[in-house]
Design a protein around this motif. Sequence first.
Motif, PDB file in Angstrom:
ATOM      1  N   ILE A  51       0.667  -1.139   0.120  1.00  9.56           N
ATOM      2  CA  ILE A  51       0.044   0.108   0.068  1.00  9.56           C
ATOM      3  C   ILE A  51       0.829   1.259  -0.190  1.00  9.56           C
ATOM      4  CG2 ILE A  51      -1.643   1.424   1.423  1.00  9.56           C
ATOM      5  CD1 ILE A  51      -2.845  -1.349   2.113  1.00  9.56           C
ATOM      6  N   VAL A  52       1.772   1.309   0.856  1.00  6.26           N
ATOM      7  CA  VAL A  52       2.976   2.332   0.872  1.00  6.26           C
ATOM      8  C   VAL A  52       3.443   2.491  -0.413  1.00  6.26           C
ATOM      9  CG1 VAL A  52       4.941   3.407   1.835  1.00  6.26           C
ATOM     10  CG2 VAL A  52       3.307   2.343   3.404  1.00  6.26           C
ATOM     11  N   TYR A  53       3.893   1.344  -1.075  1.00  2.29           N
ATOM     12  CA  TYR A  53       4.503   1.376  -2.440  1.00  2.29           C
ATOM     13  C   TYR A  53       3.688   2.078  -3.380  1.00  2.29           C
ATOM     14  CZ  TYR A  53       6.043  -1.073  -6.869  1.00  2.29           C
ATOM     15  OH  TYR A  53       6.605  -1.379  -7.964  1.00  2.29           O
ATOM     16  N   GLY A  54       2.273   1.588  -3.486  1.00  2.00           N
ATOM     17  CA  GLY A  54       1.350   2.266  -4.242  1.00  2.00           C
ATOM     18  C   GLY A  54       1.025   3.479  -4.111  1.00  2.00           C
ATOM     19  N   ALA A  55       1.063   3.907  -2.782  1.00  2.00           N
ATOM     20  CA  ALA A  55       0.713   5.574  -2.622  1.00  2.00           C
ATOM     21  C   ALA A  55       1.946   6.595  -2.933  1.00  2.00           C
ATOM     22  CB  ALA A  55       0.200   5.620  -0.921  1.00  2.00           C
ATOM     23  N   THR A  56       2.823   5.871  -2.733  1.00  4.68           N
ATOM     24  CA  THR A  56       4.170   6.506  -3.207  1.00  4.68           C
ATOM     25  C   THR A  56       4.353   6.823  -4.550  1.00  4.68           C
ATOM     26  OG1 THR A  56       5.394   5.749  -1.100  1.00  4.68           O
ATOM     27  CG2 THR A  56       6.863   6.738  -2.828  1.00  4.68           C
ATOM     28  N   ALA A  57       3.953   6.012  -5.444  1.00  2.00           N
ATOM     29  CA  ALA A  57       4.121   5.985  -6.837  1.00  2.00           C
ATOM     30  C   ALA A  57       3.437   7.394  -7.416  1.00  2.00           C
ATOM     31  CB  ALA A  57       3.442   4.953  -7.510  1.00  2.00           C
TER      32      ALA A  57
ATOM     33  N   ALA B  94      -5.599  -3.343 -10.353  1.00  7.26           N
ATOM     34  CA  ALA B  94      -5.678  -3.770  -9.029  1.00  7.26           C
ATOM     35  C   ALA B  94      -5.656  -5.307  -9.108  1.00  7.26           C
ATOM     36  CB  ALA B  94      -6.826  -3.127  -8.099  1.00  7.26           C
ATOM     37  N   VAL B  95      -6.514  -5.457 -10.081  1.00  9.44           N
ATOM     38  CA  VAL B  95      -6.468  -7.132 -10.191  1.00  9.44           C
ATOM     39  C   VAL B  95      -5.030  -7.843 -10.658  1.00  9.44           C
ATOM     40  CG1 VAL B  95      -7.591  -8.829 -11.593  1.00  9.44           C
ATOM     41  CG2 VAL B  95      -9.115  -7.287 -10.644  1.00  9.44           C
ATOM     42  N   CYS B  96      -4.540  -6.865 -11.589  1.00  5.97           N
ATOM     43  CA  CYS B  96      -2.964  -7.383 -11.958  1.00  5.97           C
ATOM     44  C   CYS B  96      -2.382  -7.436 -10.744  1.00  5.97           C
ATOM     45  CB  CYS B  96      -2.605  -6.064 -12.923  1.00  5.97           C
ATOM     46  SG  CYS B  96      -0.946  -6.545 -13.312  1.00  5.97           S
ATOM     47  N   GLY B  97      -2.291  -6.470  -9.792  1.00  8.38           N
ATOM     48  CA  GLY B  97      -1.386  -6.628  -8.579  1.00  8.38           C
ATOM     49  C   GLY B  97      -1.891  -7.740  -7.560  1.00  8.38           C
ATOM     50  N   ALA B  98      -3.215  -7.890  -7.687  1.00  7.36           N
ATOM     51  CA  ALA B  98      -3.726  -9.239  -6.864  1.00  7.36           C
ATOM     52  C   ALA B  98      -3.192 -10.442  -7.315  1.00  7.36           C
ATOM     53  CB  ALA B  98      -5.150  -8.902  -6.723  1.00  7.36           C
TER      54      ALA B  98
ATOM     55  N   ALA C 117      -3.313   1.589  -7.108  1.00 10.36           N
ATOM     56  CA  ALA C 117      -4.579   0.736  -7.148  1.00 10.36           C
ATOM     57  C   ALA C 117      -3.973  -0.671  -7.294  1.00 10.36           C
ATOM     58  CB  ALA C 117      -5.587   0.774  -8.134  1.00 10.36           C
ATOM     59  N   HIS C 118      -3.100  -0.717  -8.224  1.00  9.29           N
ATOM     60  CA  HIS C 118      -2.230  -2.050  -8.282  1.00  9.29           C
ATOM     61  C   HIS C 118      -1.813  -2.500  -6.988  1.00  9.29           C
ATOM     62  CE1 HIS C 118       1.336  -4.508  -9.175  1.00  9.29           C
ATOM     63  NE2 HIS C 118       0.653  -4.856 -10.379  1.00  9.29           N
ATOM     64  N   GLN C 119      -1.297  -1.649  -5.949  1.00 11.26           N
ATOM     65  CA  GLN C 119      -0.501  -2.076  -5.000  1.00 11.26           C
ATOM     66  C   GLN C 119      -1.619  -2.490  -3.994  1.00 11.26           C
ATOM     67  OE1 GLN C 119       2.153  -2.860  -6.600  1.00 11.26           O
ATOM     68  NE2 GLN C 119       2.830  -3.007  -4.518  1.00 11.26           N
TER      69      GLN C 119
ATOM     70  N   GLY D 260      -1.282  -5.798  -2.196  1.00 14.74           N
ATOM     71  CA  GLY D 260      -1.440  -6.133  -0.377  1.00 14.74           C
ATOM     72  C   GLY D 260      -2.620  -6.623   0.070  1.00 14.74           C
ATOM     73  N   SER D 261      -3.709  -6.436  -0.582  1.00 22.06           N
ATOM     74  CA  SER D 261      -4.982  -7.041   0.123  1.00 22.06           C
ATOM     75  C   SER D 261      -4.857  -8.567   0.005  1.00 22.06           C
ATOM     76  CB  SER D 261      -6.121  -6.762  -0.469  1.00 22.06           C
ATOM     77  OG  SER D 261      -6.271  -5.049  -0.389  1.00 22.06           O
ATOM     78  N   VAL D 262      -4.193  -9.085  -1.250  1.00 20.39           N
ATOM     79  CA  VAL D 262      -4.358 -10.320  -1.436  1.00 20.39           C
ATOM     80  C   VAL D 262      -3.172 -11.059  -0.771  1.00 20.39           C
ATOM     81  CG1 VAL D 262      -4.095 -12.116  -3.167  1.00 20.39           C
ATOM     82  CG2 VAL D 262      -5.691 -10.441  -3.616  1.00 20.39           C
ATOM     83  N   ALA D 263      -2.189 -10.388  -0.520  1.00 19.22           N
ATOM     84  CA  ALA D 263      -0.914 -10.787   0.323  1.00 19.22           C
ATOM     85  C   ALA D 263      -1.456 -11.009   1.701  1.00 19.22           C
ATOM     86  CB  ALA D 263       0.021  -9.865   0.073  1.00 19.22           C
TER      87      ALA D 263
END
Length: 418
Positions: free
Chosen positions: A60-66, A234-238, A359-361, A365-368
């Motif tokens: 999530i931090v990764y995604g928010a930082t981008a 987001a699905v790609c990240g999941a 959104a990807h992250q 993160g949710s699925v992790a």
Amino acid sequence: MDKIALDGMDRKWVVAAGAALAIVVAGAFSTLAGLLVGPLHQELGWSRSAIGLGSLVNMIVYGATAPLAAALMDRIGMRRVAAGALVLVGGGALLTTTMTAPWQFTLYWGVLVGLGTGATATTFAATVTERWFVARRGLVAGLLTAASVVGQFVFLPLLSWVIDGWGWQAAAYGLALAAAGALPLVYAAVRDPGAEAGAGATAGVTGGPVLVRAKGTVNFLRTGPFWLLAVTFAVCGASTNGVMWTHFAPAAHDHGMPVTVAASLLSLIGIFNVAGTVASGWATDRFDPRRLLGAYYALRGASLLALPLLLSATVDPPLVAFTVAFGLLDVATVPPTIALCRAHYGTGAPVVFGWVSAAHQVGAGSVAYVGGAVRDVFGSYDLVWVGAGVLCAGAALLALVIDRGQRQQVAPERQLTA
């Protein structure tokens, strides 16, 4: 070709090489967490869900930082952001070697490493591509994305071997040393177009315009294409970071496969990722990116649905076939997603893609986290693979309804010339 033009041509590829090095090093941090699940569970007695929480925060931090990093590059330059990112990932890795409680993993790996990897994420690749290249942007985006894949997967067998022989702390020390070694090289190579009189870079995409786009993010949030791109990514990240990078190694180990062998399979995925991503960049320059995305997600979903039937204690031809197929599809979604961002949002595409990457992250993160919780409750990852496959099927349908948009052309007077 005169000397000035040749220097300009050289400069943009030097910048791309420096960016690739930063992306490779930071990428190696992205997948180490999957190798840490077993050691942290066994040595420190932490639950998989507690470890998964650290991975959730990291992503999530990764995604928010981008997106914030894209705007920060606009303010202080790509060089300083890339160098700062390497300092953060190296420092976070060093601090993890002192951990005694799960909250420290969440802080050190989740926050610090998340900030550093987020600043050198695909948004960084999109920014370099947008600022330095006019032609072959899809191909360059594919190459820089492939650099991330190299970092994420190619070094996994080495890290797994280090953990098996000397412990997980040694792997963390090794990554910190790699970040320190890359720092001066990246600082010397990476430049912004405005800092040089190099040819081939695009004027008008540095400085103010991108920052104005960042301030107008609320306008992007009101558009349908943004949300369709965000949901599909987001699905790609999941279905990549969330399941494969975090849970494949422990899931394979549950079936009796040594972690070192599982890491080698992930490395093989990384090798084919490079080919798949570069090929996708080439295809994105020539074909409808929406149709490419639909095909990628549909095929990825089918492969994930088959995975529970393929995992075993040994590596057999069907599992190798899965590895090759998943590798070709894994990061292939990035070039067409960047292209659709550019088609809809023009020079603001790097910032918009940053929010899409967020959104990807979130999906990853949710699925992790959920994957670790499912394993704790049911004793198996099978439901996680099936769920990820179903999500990919939905993403394939959504990709096809994204409006194609109008590709943005860079006027000749907006290009830097020798």
